[in-house]
Design an enzyme around this catalytic site. Sequence first.
Site, PDB file in Angstrom:
ATOM      1  N   SER A 173      16.378  14.186  17.667  1.00 40.84           N
ATOM      2  CA  SER A 173      15.584  13.670  18.797  1.00 40.84           C
ATOM      3  C   SER A 173      14.349  12.989  18.214  1.00 40.84           C
ATOM      4  O   SER A 173      13.957  13.279  17.075  1.00 40.84           O
ATOM      5  CB  SER A 173      15.138  14.846  19.668  1.00 40.84           C
ATOM      6  OG  SER A 173      14.163  14.445  20.602  1.00 40.84           O
TER       7      SER A 173
ATOM      8  N   TYR B 252      11.424  23.256  21.074  1.00 40.56           N
ATOM      9  CA  TYR B 252      12.372  22.151  20.914  1.00 40.56           C
ATOM     10  C   TYR B 252      12.068  21.394  19.616  1.00 40.56           C
ATOM     11  O   TYR B 252      12.955  21.175  18.784  1.00 40.56           O
ATOM     12  CB  TYR B 252      12.271  21.222  22.126  1.00 40.56           C
ATOM     13  CG  TYR B 252      13.306  20.115  22.149  1.00 40.56           C
ATOM     14  CD1 TYR B 252      14.642  20.399  22.392  1.00 40.56           C
ATOM     15  CD2 TYR B 252      12.947  18.794  21.928  1.00 40.56           C
ATOM     16  CE1 TYR B 252      15.600  19.385  22.410  1.00 40.56           C
ATOM     17  CE2 TYR B 252      13.890  17.775  21.951  1.00 40.56           C
ATOM     18  CZ  TYR B 252      15.215  18.074  22.200  1.00 40.56           C
ATOM     19  OH  TYR B 252      16.154  17.067  22.212  1.00 40.56           O
TER      20      TYR B 252
HETATM   21  N1  LIG Z   1      18.859  13.316  26.892  1.00 39.72           N
HETATM   22  C1  LIG Z   1      17.862  13.059  26.107  1.00 39.72           C
HETATM   23  O1  LIG Z   1      16.912  12.404  26.517  1.00 39.72           O
HETATM   24  C2  LIG Z   1      17.868  13.541  24.677  1.00 39.72           C
HETATM   25  C3  LIG Z   1      16.917  13.009  23.814  1.00 39.72           C
HETATM   26  C4  LIG Z   1      16.922  13.407  22.490  1.00 39.72           C
HETATM   27  C5  LIG Z   1      17.872  14.299  22.042  1.00 39.72           C
HETATM   28  N2  LIG Z   1      18.797  14.821  22.902  1.00 39.72           N
HETATM   29  C6  LIG Z   1      19.779  15.765  22.346  1.00 39.72           C
HETATM   30  O2  LIG Z   1      21.082  15.399  22.746  1.00 39.72           O
HETATM   31  C7  LIG Z   1      21.937  16.537  22.698  1.00 39.72           C
HETATM   32  C8  LIG Z   1      22.791  16.572  23.953  1.00 39.72           C
HETATM   33  O3  LIG Z   1      21.967  16.757  25.078  1.00 39.72           O
HETATM   34  P1  LIG Z   1      22.161  15.943  26.439  1.00 39.72           P
HETATM   35  O4  LIG Z   1      20.957  15.112  26.614  1.00 39.72           O
HETATM   36  O5  LIG Z   1      23.486  15.300  26.493  1.00 39.72           O
HETATM   37  O6  LIG Z   1      22.023  17.125  27.519  1.00 39.72           O
HETATM   38  P2  LIG Z   1      23.088  17.988  28.326  1.00 39.72           P
HETATM   39  O7  LIG Z   1      23.859  17.115  29.242  1.00 39.72           O
HETATM   40  O8  LIG Z   1      22.330  19.123  28.878  1.00 39.72           O
HETATM   41  O9  LIG Z   1      24.102  18.490  27.196  1.00 39.72           O
HETATM   42  C9  LIG Z   1      23.829  19.587  26.369  1.00 39.72           C
HETATM   43  C10 LIG Z   1      25.161  20.185  26.014  1.00 39.72           C
HETATM   44  O10 LIG Z   1      24.941  21.255  25.076  1.00 39.72           O
HETATM   45  C11 LIG Z   1      25.668  22.360  25.550  1.00 39.72           C
HETATM   46  N3  LIG Z   1      25.180  23.631  25.036  1.00 39.72           N
HETATM   47  C12 LIG Z   1      23.991  24.243  25.234  1.00 39.72           C
HETATM   48  N4  LIG Z   1      23.960  25.432  24.593  1.00 39.72           N
HETATM   49  C13 LIG Z   1      25.165  25.561  23.975  1.00 39.72           C
HETATM   50  C14 LIG Z   1      25.753  26.550  23.169  1.00 39.72           C
HETATM   51  N5  LIG Z   1      25.112  27.689  22.854  1.00 39.72           N
HETATM   52  N6  LIG Z   1      27.009  26.354  22.682  1.00 39.72           N
HETATM   53  C15 LIG Z   1      27.689  25.223  22.989  1.00 39.72           C
HETATM   54  N7  LIG Z   1      27.201  24.265  23.785  1.00 39.72           N
HETATM   55  C16 LIG Z   1      25.952  24.428  24.263  1.00 39.72           C
HETATM   56  C17 LIG Z   1      25.587  22.281  27.061  1.00 39.72           C
HETATM   57  O11 LIG Z   1      26.565  23.127  27.634  1.00 39.72           O
HETATM   58  P3  LIG Z   1      26.398  23.750  29.104  1.00 39.72           P
HETATM   59  O12 LIG Z   1      26.925  22.691  30.031  1.00 39.72           O
HETATM   60  O13 LIG Z   1      27.261  24.963  29.072  1.00 39.72           O
HETATM   61  O14 LIG Z   1      24.940  24.046  29.301  1.00 39.72           O
HETATM   62  C18 LIG Z   1      25.873  20.790  27.244  1.00 39.72           C
HETATM   63  O15 LIG Z   1      27.237  20.519  27.122  1.00 39.72           O
HETATM   64  C19 LIG Z   1      21.024  17.738  22.524  1.00 39.72           C
HETATM   65  O16 LIG Z   1      21.076  18.176  21.178  1.00 39.72           O
HETATM   66  C20 LIG Z   1      19.646  17.188  22.841  1.00 39.72           C
HETATM   67  O17 LIG Z   1      18.613  17.880  22.169  1.00 39.72           O
HETATM   68  C21 LIG Z   1      18.814  14.458  24.218  1.00 39.72           C
END
Ligand SMILES: NC(=O)c1ccc[n+]([C@@H]2O[C@H](COP(=O)([O-])OP(=O)(O)OC[C@H]3O[C@@H](n4cnc5c(N)ncnc54)[C@H](OP(=O)(O)O)[C@@H]3O)[C@@H](O)[C@H]2O)c1
Length: 283
Positions: A142, A155
């Site tokens: 991130s 985070y």
């Molecule tokens: N969106 C942004 O703006 C942004 C920016 C920078 C970085 N990121 C990074 O992108 C990645 C994906 O996030 P996203 O934005 O796509 O959000 P998201 O839609 O909330 O996806 C997160 C995913 O991680 C899963 N997860 C959480 N804890 C877990 C565990 N213990 N074991 C397996 N799966 C788990 C969630 O599963 P559940 O559905 O079961 O909760 C969900 O499938 C993350 O690493 C996040 O830090 C996102």
Amino acid sequence: MVERQVALVTGASSGFGLLTVIELAKAGYQVIATMRNLDKQGPLLEQAEKEQVRNQIVVWPLDVTDRAHIIRIPQKISETFQRLDVLVNNAGVSMGGFSEEISEQDWRTSMETNFFGVVFLTQACLPIMRQQQRGKIINISSVGGVVAFPGYSPYSASKFALEGFSESLRLEVAVYGIDVVLVEPGAYRTEIWSKGFSHIEHTSQADSPFRQPMQAVVSFGKLLTRQADQPIAVAKKIVLITQKRKPRLRYAMGKGAALAIALKSLLPWKIFEAVIIKQIHKK
Ligand SMILES: NC(=O)c1ccc[n+]([C@@H]2O[C@H](COP(=O)([O-])OP(=O)(O)OC[C@H]3O[C@@H](n4cnc5c(N)ncnc54)[C@H](OP(=O)(O)O)[C@@H]3O)[C@@H](O)[C@H]2O)c1
């Protein structure tokens, strides 16, 4: 051994993970979509049917904080596909709040998911890639893994750790033909923000000394989400990275990400921190 290249994606129930599975399948990969709760596979499978890639996707259970799940993965890969070309460590949570008030449980969940989950799954998958003498490990970090903002210390701590781990690992495994890559997104429209906000708002009590700066952090976060880019761009970038012969270590992406990283490295720290502190402690 299957002929198609094989990719494994964690956290495939929503957001970047779901979209990355679909884009990898569209690009010709056999994809192992993993998620901690298989009851959430509906949207992924629906999208896969729509894009006509359902036969290239298998869904496996994987909670990245559960060592028992992780330990079973390499054997399952060897029995089913006999190869692993790409590992996308995407699963993540956004734990926030003001450091003094964050519970031990939240600190640990953040590190267990965003850091140790990546470390242990990577350890489990490396022997397969080393034997093949090829592979790509793409870790979703991130902008918060390079620039730490107030209100998100668990985070940022977990993503800074991920950055250090990835830098080190890249130097260790390059000689085996394995590339380690960090993707550093800014704000994208996924569920992580709504999950994060509701969580942050509950970490502080009504009489908390951090109530006002916390509100400033939450309002800024809400503004960022309203202006956030569509997450498909990140999924497409991940596919592009898998196709690069020599990918870079870092790919910062999205509105403001490259700028925030550049400002932190170019501005004197005194000025950088004064701007941020002024924003969250407005009277
Ligand atoms: N969106 C942004 O703006 C942004 C920016 C920078 C970085 N990121 C990074 O992108 C990645 C994906 O996030 P996203 O934005 O796509 O959000 P998201 O839609 O909330 O996806 C997160 C995913 O991680 C899963 N997860 C959480 N804890 C877990 C565990 N213990 N074991 C397996 N799966 C788990 C969630 O599963 P559940 O559905 O079961 O909760 C969900 O499938 C993350 O690493 C996040 O830090 C996102």
